[in-house]
Design a protein around this motif. Structure first.
Motif, short mmCIF file in Angstrom:
data_model
loop_
_atom_site.label_atom_id
_atom_site.label_comp_id
_atom_site.label_asym_id
_atom_site.label_seq_id
_atom_site.Cartn_x
_atom_site.Cartn_y
_atom_site.Cartn_z
N ASN A 1 0.83 -1.21 0.00
CA ASN A 1 0.00 0.00 0.00
C ASN A 1 0.86 1.26 0.00
O ASN A 1 0.56 2.23 -0.68
CB ASN A 1 -0.95 0.00 1.20
CG ASN A 1 -2.06 -1.01 1.05
OD1 ASN A 1 -2.36 -1.45 -0.05
ND2 ASN A 1 -2.65 -1.40 2.18
N GLU A 2 1.93 1.23 0.78
CA GLU A 2 2.85 2.38 0.82
C GLU A 2 3.48 2.60 -0.55
O GLU A 2 3.59 3.73 -1.02
CB GLU A 2 3.95 2.14 1.86
CG GLU A 2 3.56 2.51 3.27
CD GLU A 2 4.73 2.31 4.22
OE1 GLU A 2 5.88 2.62 3.85
OE2 GLU A 2 4.48 1.81 5.33
N LEU A 3 3.91 1.51 -1.17
CA LEU A 3 4.51 1.61 -2.49
C LEU A 3 3.53 2.17 -3.51
O LEU A 3 3.89 3.02 -4.34
CB LEU A 3 5.03 0.24 -2.96
CG LEU A 3 6.29 -0.25 -2.29
CD1 LEU A 3 6.62 -1.68 -2.75
CD2 LEU A 3 7.45 0.67 -2.61
N GLN A 4 2.28 1.72 -3.46
CA GLN A 4 1.28 2.23 -4.39
C GLN A 4 1.03 3.71 -4.16
O GLN A 4 0.90 4.48 -5.10
CB GLN A 4 -0.03 1.45 -4.25
CG GLN A 4 -0.01 0.12 -4.96
CD GLN A 4 -1.35 -0.59 -4.88
OE1 GLN A 4 -2.05 -0.50 -3.87
NE2 GLN A 4 -1.68 -1.30 -5.94
N THR A 5 0.98 4.12 -2.91
CA THR A 5 0.77 5.54 -2.59
C THR A 5 1.93 6.38 -3.11
O THR A 5 1.73 7.43 -3.72
CB THR A 5 0.62 5.73 -1.07
OG1 THR A 5 -0.47 4.91 -0.61
CG2 THR A 5 0.36 7.18 -0.71
N GLU B 1 1.94 9.31 -6.02
CA GLU B 1 2.50 10.64 -5.79
C GLU B 1 3.50 11.01 -6.89
O GLU B 1 3.51 12.13 -7.38
CB GLU B 1 3.18 10.70 -4.42
CG GLU B 1 2.22 10.71 -3.25
CD GLU B 1 2.93 10.61 -1.91
OE1 GLU B 1 4.19 10.64 -1.87
OE2 GLU B 1 2.23 10.49 -0.89
N LEU B 2 4.35 10.06 -7.26
CA LEU B 2 5.33 10.31 -8.33
C LEU B 2 4.64 10.59 -9.66
O LEU B 2 5.05 11.47 -10.41
CB LEU B 2 6.28 9.12 -8.47
CG LEU B 2 7.37 9.01 -7.43
CD1 LEU B 2 8.14 7.71 -7.61
CD2 LEU B 2 8.31 10.19 -7.51
N ILE B 3 3.60 9.82 -9.96
CA ILE B 3 2.86 10.03 -11.20
C ILE B 3 2.23 11.41 -11.19
O ILE B 3 2.26 12.12 -12.19
CB ILE B 3 1.80 8.92 -11.40
CG1 ILE B 3 2.50 7.59 -11.69
CG2 ILE B 3 0.82 9.28 -12.51
CD1 ILE B 3 1.58 6.38 -11.70
N GLU B 4 1.70 11.82 -10.04
CA GLU B 4 1.10 13.15 -9.92
C GLU B 4 2.15 14.23 -10.16
O GLU B 4 1.90 15.21 -10.85
CB GLU B 4 0.52 13.32 -8.51
CG GLU B 4 -0.97 13.56 -8.51
CD GLU B 4 -1.48 13.67 -7.08
OE1 GLU B 4 -1.29 14.75 -6.48
OE2 GLU B 4 -2.04 12.69 -6.60
N LEU B 5 3.35 14.06 -9.62
CA LEU B 5 4.42 15.04 -9.81
C LEU B 5 4.82 15.13 -11.29
O LEU B 5 5.06 16.21 -11.81
CB LEU B 5 5.65 14.67 -8.98
CG LEU B 5 5.55 14.95 -7.48
CD1 LEU B 5 6.78 14.39 -6.78
CD2 LEU B 5 5.43 16.44 -7.22
N ASN B 6 4.88 13.99 -11.95
CA ASN B 6 5.25 13.98 -13.36
C ASN B 6 4.18 14.60 -14.25
O ASN B 6 4.48 15.14 -15.30
CB ASN B 6 5.54 12.55 -13.84
CG ASN B 6 6.88 12.06 -13.34
OD1 ASN B 6 7.76 12.85 -13.04
ND2 ASN B 6 7.02 10.76 -13.23
#
Length: 130
Positions: free
Chosen positions: A5-9, A13-18
Motif C-alpha cells: 500500500n505504501e509503495l502504491q501511494t 505521488e510520483l505520477i502526480e508530480l510527473n
C-alpha cells in the motif's frame, strides 16, 4: 500488505508530480557560448599567439582553423596548426597537429576560457541560473 500500500501511494505521488505542468520549462531558451579560442588553445596545447585563420560553418557546428602566429624563429620551432569544432549542442573537439586534445562538453566548468549565457528565445531576456 502495508508495504504494498505504501509503495502504491508513493507511486501515485510520483505520477502526480510527473503530470504537474511546468510552464516555465516549456519555453524555448537560447544558450550562447563565448569562448576565448586563443586562450583556450594556450591552456590545452601550450604556447602563445594563437590566431584564427579560417572558419567553416554548417547546420550542426562551426569549425575554426587556427595556428600559432609566432613560433619563435629564434628557437626554430615550426608553428602548430589546430582545428577547434564547436557543436551547437555544447560539444567541442580540439585537434592540434592531428592529435585530439579535447573531446567533450564545453561548459564553464571545463575551461576558464568559456562562458555560457542563457536567454528567453521569445523576448531575449537573460535567464539567471541558481
Amino acid at each position: 500488505m502495508t508495504d504494498q500500500n505504501e509503495l502504491q501511494t508513493k507511486l501515485l505521488e510520483l505520477i502526480e508530480l510527473n503530470n504537474f505542468s511546468h510552464p516555465a520549462w516549456d519555453e524555448p531558451i537560447i544558450c550562447r557560448v563565448e569562448v576565448d579560442l586563443p586562450g583556450w588553445l594556450s591552456q590545452l596545447a601550450g604556447g602563445n599567439d594563437w590566431e584564427v585563420y579560417g572558419e567553416d560553418e554548417d547546420e550542426t557546428c562551426i569549425s575554426f582553423a587556427m595556428r600559432q602566429k609566432n613560433a619563435t624563429k629564434a628557437a626554430k620551432i615550426a608553428p602548430k596548426n589546430a582545428e577547434v569544432t564547436l557543436y551547437h549542442n555544447g560539444y567541442a573537439v580540439v585537434d592540434v597537429e592531428g592529435k585530439a586534445l579535447f573531446d567533450g562538453t564545453l561548459t564553464s566548468g571545463t575551461s576558464n576560457c568559456a562562458h555560457l549565457s542563457y536567454f528567453h528565445a521569445d523576448s531575449g531576456e537573460p535567464i539567471t541560473l541558481n
